[in-house]
Structure formats: structure tokens, C-alpha cells
Design an enzyme around this catalytic site. Structure first.
Site, short mmCIF file in Angstrom:
data_model
loop_
_atom_site.label_atom_id
_atom_site.label_comp_id
_atom_site.label_asym_id
_atom_site.label_seq_id
_atom_site.Cartn_x
_atom_site.Cartn_y
_atom_site.Cartn_z
CE LYS A 30 -2.17 1.50 3.55
NZ LYS A 30 -2.42 3.52 3.31
CG ASP A 59 -4.62 4.74 1.30
OD1 ASP A 59 -6.19 4.81 1.28
OD2 ASP A 59 -4.07 4.43 2.08
CE LYS A 61 -7.58 6.57 3.67
NZ LYS A 61 -6.04 7.07 3.42
CG ASP A 64 -11.72 17.84 -5.96
OD1 ASP A 64 -12.38 18.64 -6.08
OD2 ASP A 64 -10.46 18.38 -5.25
CB THR A 118 -9.46 2.23 11.59
OG1 THR A 118 -8.44 2.72 10.15
CG2 THR A 118 -10.45 1.42 10.31
NE ARG A 208 0.77 2.65 13.21
CZ ARG A 208 0.11 4.04 13.83
NH1 ARG A 208 0.50 4.28 14.57
NH2 ARG A 208 -1.08 3.81 13.18
O1 C5P Z 1 0.16 1.40 11.05
P1 C5P Z 1 -0.71 1.37 10.65
O2 C5P Z 1 -1.07 -0.80 10.63
O3 C5P Z 1 -1.80 1.52 11.97
O4 C5P Z 1 -1.95 1.63 9.13
C1 C5P Z 1 -2.19 1.45 8.54
C2 C5P Z 1 -2.47 1.73 7.42
O5 C5P Z 1 -3.99 1.89 7.03
C3 C5P Z 1 -2.03 3.65 7.26
O6 C5P Z 1 -1.21 3.56 5.93
C4 C5P Z 1 -3.66 4.52 7.32
O7 C5P Z 1 -3.03 5.54 6.27
C5 C5P Z 1 -4.34 3.35 6.14
N1 C5P Z 1 -6.00 3.49 6.23
C6 C5P Z 1 -6.09 4.15 7.94
N2 C5P Z 1 -7.64 3.67 8.26
C7 C5P Z 1 -8.33 3.47 7.00
C8 C5P Z 1 -7.93 3.58 5.56
C9 C5P Z 1 -6.96 3.29 5.86
O8 C5P Z 1 -5.56 3.55 8.43
N3 C5P Z 1 -9.52 3.95 6.88
#
Ligand code: C5P
Length: 227
Positions: A30, A59, A61, A64, A118, A208
Site C-alpha cells: 500500500k 491509497d 482517498k 472532490d 478506523t 506499523r
Molecule cells: O500502522 P497501521 O497498521 O495503523 O497503518 C494503517 C494504514 O492504513 C495507514 O497507512 C493508514 O493511512 C491506512 N488507513 C487507515 N484507515 C482507513 C484507511 C486507510 O488506517 N480507513
């Protein structure tokens, strides 16, 4: 269920090193705002050079007016990525316009819409959307389905409900995954692999817990074995 690894490292070099370390795995990668703004389409080409079978999820998002979203979606589709996303809250017309614009591109990427980030808890979501997070996520998912998109980005907790209200083939992709109960960081609605499985999730996104691990290779293998 597929694993999508977020390339959210601080530098291009670290993202390339992570992808190289994971080159033998059947995974999605991603690319988010930060990496794309800094490293652009060269990053996509570099990742495909490391392993042509890597699937890429861009990603960005999009949010607009319909015409601007569709123009951007068209350019994204030409980049050769395998999936990208928009915000469902941009509206059904915007989503339909996006699909209309890219429908004739051969091997068009999958298109998902974000329902609720999330990182929202119920009260911060309600403050903006004036609705309950679970209820609204399903309504956004229905709009997304009716607009002809391929699926949604949602939390694990909404995946089953969304499939029941749309179709079992409608893709759910869930960030906020802490595969074996790791630290949540800024995420609110986190879940582990077992609950992602129990909720018929199609893609889990892990950032992470992989890129900050001492041995990303080992944790990735452990996740792949568990899914
Ligand atoms: O580090 P972590 O596992 O929390 O990363 C989640 C990834 O998913 C990040 O890149 C974040 O931008 C992305 N994301 C998210 N929630 C969403 C859409 C994308 O956490 N609804």
C-alpha cells in the site's frame, strides 16, 4: 484473505528496503499520501521491478467534486496500479462518475470507497457525520455498491454487516489490524487476524506492526501462515 503491507516508512530507501525484504511473498503493498507525494510514480515502477507480482494499492482517498475525482481516477488507472480508493462521503454521483470514466480501461484497477476511517471512535465520528458509525458505514457501503465500485475500506467490525447488505463478493479491506494484539497507536477500532477471519474480511492492511518490527520478514511470514 490477502495481506496488504503499508509502506509508511520515513524514507524512500526504507520503503524500498522493506519491499525487497518481502519480495518472495504473495502480498499487496500500500502506497499512501506521504510516499506518493514524495516519490511519485517512480516508486510504483521500482516496486514492480523488485517483484512484478507485487500488487499495488494506491491509497490516496480521493474526495472532490465528481468531475475532478473522475479525472484523477483516470490518471491513477493509467499508472498501472491494481487498486485505489475514494471517500464514499464524496457521494454516489462522484463514485458513479469515477466508474464511468475508467470503465473502458483494460485491466482497470479495483476501486474501493472509505466508509469510516478506523481512527474514529463513535463520538468523533458522530460529531462530523451526525450518525452512528456502524449504521453509517453500512449506508456508505450500500451507496458504494450501488455506484458500481468493487468494495469498501471499513473496520473488521462492519465487514459482515456490509456483505450482508450488499453482496458476499463485495470486497472489504480493513486497516487497524494488530495481527497478534500489538499496540493500537492512533487507531481506535483495531482487530486481530482471528477476528478478521471470522468477519470474512478480504484484505487486511498492516502498517506499523510490520514496518516497525525488528524483523519485518518474520512477522510477515507469521501473518501469512495465520491467514
Ligand atoms: O500502522 P497501521 O497498521 O495503523 O497503518 C494503517 C494504514 O492504513 C495507514 O497507512 C493508514 O493511512 C491506512 N488507513 C487507515 N484507515 C482507513 C484507511 C486507510 O488506517 N480507513
Amino acid at each position: 484473505m490477502k495481506l496488504c503491507v503499508a509502506l509508511d516508512n520515513d524514507t524512500l530507501e526504507e520503503n524500498i528496503a522493506l519491499a525487497s525484504e518481502l519480495r518472495n511473498y504473495d502480498i499487496w503493498l500500500k502506497i499512501g499520501f506521504r510516499a506518493y507525494i514524495r516519490d511519485g510514480k517512480e516508486l510504483i515502477l521500482s516496486l514492480k521491478k523488485i517483484n512484478p507480482n507485487f500488487k499495488i494499492f494506491l491509497d490516496l482517498k480521493l474526495y472532490d467534486i465528481p468531475n475532478t475525482m473522475a479525472d484523477a481516477a483516470y490518471e491513477i488507472a493509467l499508472l498501472g496500479v491494481d487498486m485505489f480508493n475514494v471517500h464514499a462521503s464524496a457521494g454516489k454521483l462522484a463514485m458513479k462518475t469515477v466508474m464511468e470514466r475508467i470503465k473502458n480501461i483494460p485491466n482497470r484497477p479495483l476501486v474501493l470507497a472509505v466508509t469510516a476511517l478506523t481512527s474514529f471512535d463513535n463520538s468523533s465520528f458522530e460529531y462530523i457525520y451526525n450518525d452512528d458509525i456502524d449504521r453509517k458505514a453500512v449506508l456508505f457501503a450500500k451507496d458504494t455498491y450501488e455506484a458500481g465500485l468493487d468494495g469498501v475500506v471499513c473496520s473488521v467490525f462492519e465487514s459482515l454487516d456490509i456483505k450482508q447488505n450488499t453482496s458476499s463478493d463485495f470486497i472489504t479491506l480493513t486497516p487497524g489490524i494488530r495481527p497478534f494484539g500489538e499496540d493500537a497507536g492512533d487507531q481506535q477500532r483495531v482487530a486481530d487476524i482471528n477476528s478478521a477471519k471470522a468477519n470474512n474480511v478480504d484484505f487486511i492492511v498492516v502498517g506499523r506492526p510490520i514496518y516497525k518490527a525488528q524483523k519485518p520478514n518474520e512477522i510477515t511470514l507469521k501473518i501469512l501462515n495465520a491467514i
